[in-house]
Enzyme design. Structure first.
Site, PDB file in Angstrom:
ATOM      1  N   GLU A   1       0.816  -1.224   0.000  1.00  0.00           N
ATOM      2  CA  GLU A   1       0.000   0.000   0.000  1.00  0.00           C
ATOM      3  C   GLU A   1       0.848   1.271   0.000  1.00  0.00           C
ATOM      4  O   GLU A   1       0.620   2.190   0.793  1.00  0.00           O
ATOM      5  CB  GLU A   1      -0.976  -0.002   1.189  1.00  0.00           C
ATOM      6  CG  GLU A   1      -1.959  -1.145   1.104  1.00  0.00           C
ATOM      7  CD  GLU A   1      -3.179  -1.015   2.013  1.00  0.00           C
ATOM      8  OE1 GLU A   1      -3.156  -0.220   2.959  1.00  0.00           O
ATOM      9  OE2 GLU A   1      -4.166  -1.741   1.763  1.00  0.00           O
TER      10      GLU A   1
ATOM     11  N   GLU B   1      -5.492  -8.328  -0.795  1.00  0.00           N
ATOM     12  CA  GLU B   1      -6.279  -8.044   0.422  1.00  0.00           C
ATOM     13  C   GLU B   1      -7.728  -7.799   0.005  1.00  0.00           C
ATOM     14  O   GLU B   1      -7.993  -6.875  -0.777  1.00  0.00           O
ATOM     15  CB  GLU B   1      -5.765  -6.811   1.172  1.00  0.00           C
ATOM     16  CG  GLU B   1      -4.428  -7.030   1.853  1.00  0.00           C
ATOM     17  CD  GLU B   1      -3.999  -5.865   2.739  1.00  0.00           C
ATOM     18  OE1 GLU B   1      -4.871  -5.180   3.316  1.00  0.00           O
ATOM     19  OE2 GLU B   1      -2.784  -5.639   2.823  1.00  0.00           O
TER      20      GLU B   1
HETATM   21  O1  AHR Z   1      -5.482  -5.977   6.600  1.00  0.00           O
HETATM   22  C1  AHR Z   1      -5.430  -4.861   7.434  1.00  0.00           C
HETATM   23  C2  AHR Z   1      -4.677  -3.703   6.810  1.00  0.00           C
HETATM   24  O2  AHR Z   1      -5.395  -3.230   5.704  1.00  0.00           O
HETATM   25  C3  AHR Z   1      -3.319  -4.024   6.228  1.00  0.00           C
HETATM   26  O3  AHR Z   1      -2.322  -3.957   7.184  1.00  0.00           O
HETATM   27  C4  AHR Z   1      -3.135  -2.946   5.203  1.00  0.00           C
HETATM   28  O4  AHR Z   1      -2.351  -3.371   4.122  1.00  0.00           O
HETATM   29  C5  AHR Z   1      -4.534  -2.574   4.794  1.00  0.00           C
HETATM   30  O5  AHR Z   1      -4.750  -1.201   4.859  1.00  0.00           O
END
Ligand code: AHR
Length: 501
Positions: free
Chosen positions: A172, A295
């Site tokens: 990110e 994610e």
């Molecule tokens: O999964 C939780 C968080 O969400 C992770 O650490 C991050 O990559 C995202 O913002």
């Protein structure tokens, strides 16, 4: 209400890469400490790993696990987590404002992943660190022997290289919350130079460049193009992240809207595919960049509670969303959307796996319990194998606050040639009406019904803390050689598996 689908063997979207059913363990909250690792717990094995958690993870059949972050990654020194445990430093985790004891690190993760039959999706810190540390980590993990770092790995107990194939180039990096966040141009240059160095150490690696951490970020689009422009030749995948929330309990139309959010996921994927292919065309390249949706999940229940957590604890209760029934319905729909895009999404990680926005929860002093979202994920990860077939479904639709033409019937079919099995996943999003589901198998001949289950009949706000949720038999299925029918209950997740000749 009526809905139908036609299942045609020749209409294949793609072979399914099982890494589509990956997940994620971040050194965050209780994912590791009191989650997967809890020496002294009655179920802990000789390595301190909770065997009750290992068994639950194995039920999910997760093939790949991303590690060690997440936001945690962007300020992490991998060297802190190796060597004798009594010499490892306690550090401040600046991402989540916790204490990191480093009692669990690289070797522990590799051992644990092996016990749950998963391969790692390892990540290098490009927030506060860079080329040198990333290349050294690859050398430590993958170089056979005879160098300082490979011999250090051997000295630390791993004689054979870890042979880690898939690596994320940071996390990110477009997000203002991220330690060491970068502009697209800064990240693109660093990611490309890091990729070059990592590939010099081991040219068999597959590398994932960071795409946007959300489609809502203002840099979405420019970010993808800038990153791919510079990194195209040295990376294989571009990442996507997306979390969904339910924001207005007082609005009776919110549920319909929430259940349509898989349309957003689909649009996000198709948009990023278009950007990858635009760069490909501009570069006159023959190489295709695929997607790693590393994610995805529902995440909002714990937001308020997390603001009250005292900083600098070890293993605090953070991001402990308790999922309800409607979340399970959306997760089912998101999984079907990933499957329908399996021609380009080759890796996906449900974020996360244990305690932190997770399908599996632990009690520090007790056992394990399964969240509502555990069930659709388990079924798709275990039975969504082989190839995914083109969706020829027909269904009445509805409109919601954000989305148009949401089909009440959401369905996808997979065919596993090896076992001659057709698996149909189907959801009825109507809140009150049954759906009469008609399945036309055209060129398949059904031998017999293997299994039909439903996840239905719960209140949308019910959760599974008391363990009352379960998959139940779907008893409404009938079939002839080329045809089947079933009645899908209102707000239901269903799976039908047929042996075919
Ligand atoms: O999964 C939780 C968080 O969400 C992770 O650490 C991050 O990559 C995202 O913002």
């Amino acid at each position: 209400m009526k809905g139908s689908t036609q299942i045609k063997p020749q209409d294949v979207i793609a072979p399914i890469d099982r890494r589509l059913y990956g997940s994620f363990i971040e050194q965050l909250g209780r994912a590791v400490y009191t989650g997967i690792y809890q020496p002294g717990h009655p179920s802990a094995d000789a390595d301190g790993f909770r065997t009750d958690v290992i068994n639950a993870v194995k039920e999910l059949n997760v093939p790949l696990i991303r590690y060690p972050g997440g936001n945690f990654l962007s300020q992490y020194k991998w060297e802190d987590g190796i060597g004798p445990k009594d010499q490892r430093p306690v550090r401040l985790d600046l991402a989540w404002r916790e204490l990191e004891t480093n009692q669990f690190g690289l070797h522990e993760f590799m051992k644990w992943a092996d016990k749950v039959n998963a391969v790692p999706n390892m990540a290098v810190n490009l927030g506060t660190r860079g080329i040198q540390e990333a290349a050294e980590l690859v050398e430590y993990c993958n170089f056979p022997k005879g160098t300082y770092l490979s011999d250090l790995r051997r000295q630390n107990g791993a004689a054979d290289p870890f042979a880690i194939k898939t690596w994320c180039l940071g996390n990110e990096m477009d997000g203002p919350w991220e330690i060491g966040a970068k502009t697209a141009r800064e990240y693109a240059h660093l990611a490309n130079e890091t990729a070059k160095a990592m590939l010099r150490v081991d040219d068999s690696l597959e590398l994932v460049a960071c795409g946007s951490s959300s489609m809502d970020n203002p840099t979405f689009g420019d970010w993808e193009e800038t990153v791919l422009d510079e990194c195209y030749d040295n990376v294989d995948y571009l990442s996507l992240h997306r979390y969904y929330g339910y924001y207005n309990d007082d609005d009776p139309t919110e549920l319909d809207n929430f259940l349509g959010k898989n349309l957003d996921l689909d649009a996000f994927i198709k948009g990023v595919v278009a950007m990858c292919d635009a760069v490909k065309a501009r570069k006159r390249s023959t190489k295709t960049i695929n997607l790693s949706f590393d994610e995805w999940n529902v995440w909002y229940h714990s937001n308020d509670a997390d603001t009250q957590v005292t900083p600098w604890q070890v293993g605090p209760h953070l991001l402990e969303d308790v999922y309800n029934f409607e979340d399970a319905l959306l997760v089912g729909s998101l999984l079907m959307t990933l499957l329908r895009n399996a021609d380009r999404v080759k890796i996906a990680c449900l974020a996360q796996l244990v305690n932190v926005i997770a399908p599996i929860m632990t009690d520090n002093d007790g056992g394990v319990w399964k969240q509502s979202i555990f069930y659709p994920f388990m079924q798709v990860a275990n039975h969504g194998v082989g190839t995914v077939l083109v969706d020829h479904s027909q269904s009445p639709t509805y409109n919601s606050r954000e989305f148009k033409d949401i089909p009440y019937l959401d369905t996808v079919t997979t065919y596993d040639e090896a076992s001659h099995t057709l698996t149909v996943f189907a959801e009825n999003k109507h809140q009150t009406d049954d759906l009469d589901f008609d399945l036309d198998f055209t060129d398949f001949t059904i031998d017999h019904l293997l299994e039909a289950t439903q996840f239905a009949g719960y209140g949308v706000k019910d959760d599974n803390r008391d363990g009352h949720m379960a998959l139940r038999p779907l008893e409404t299925v009938t079939h002839t050689d080329h045809h089947a029918t079933a009645t899908l209950a209102p707000l239901s997740w269903n799976m039908l598996r047929f042996a075919v000749k």
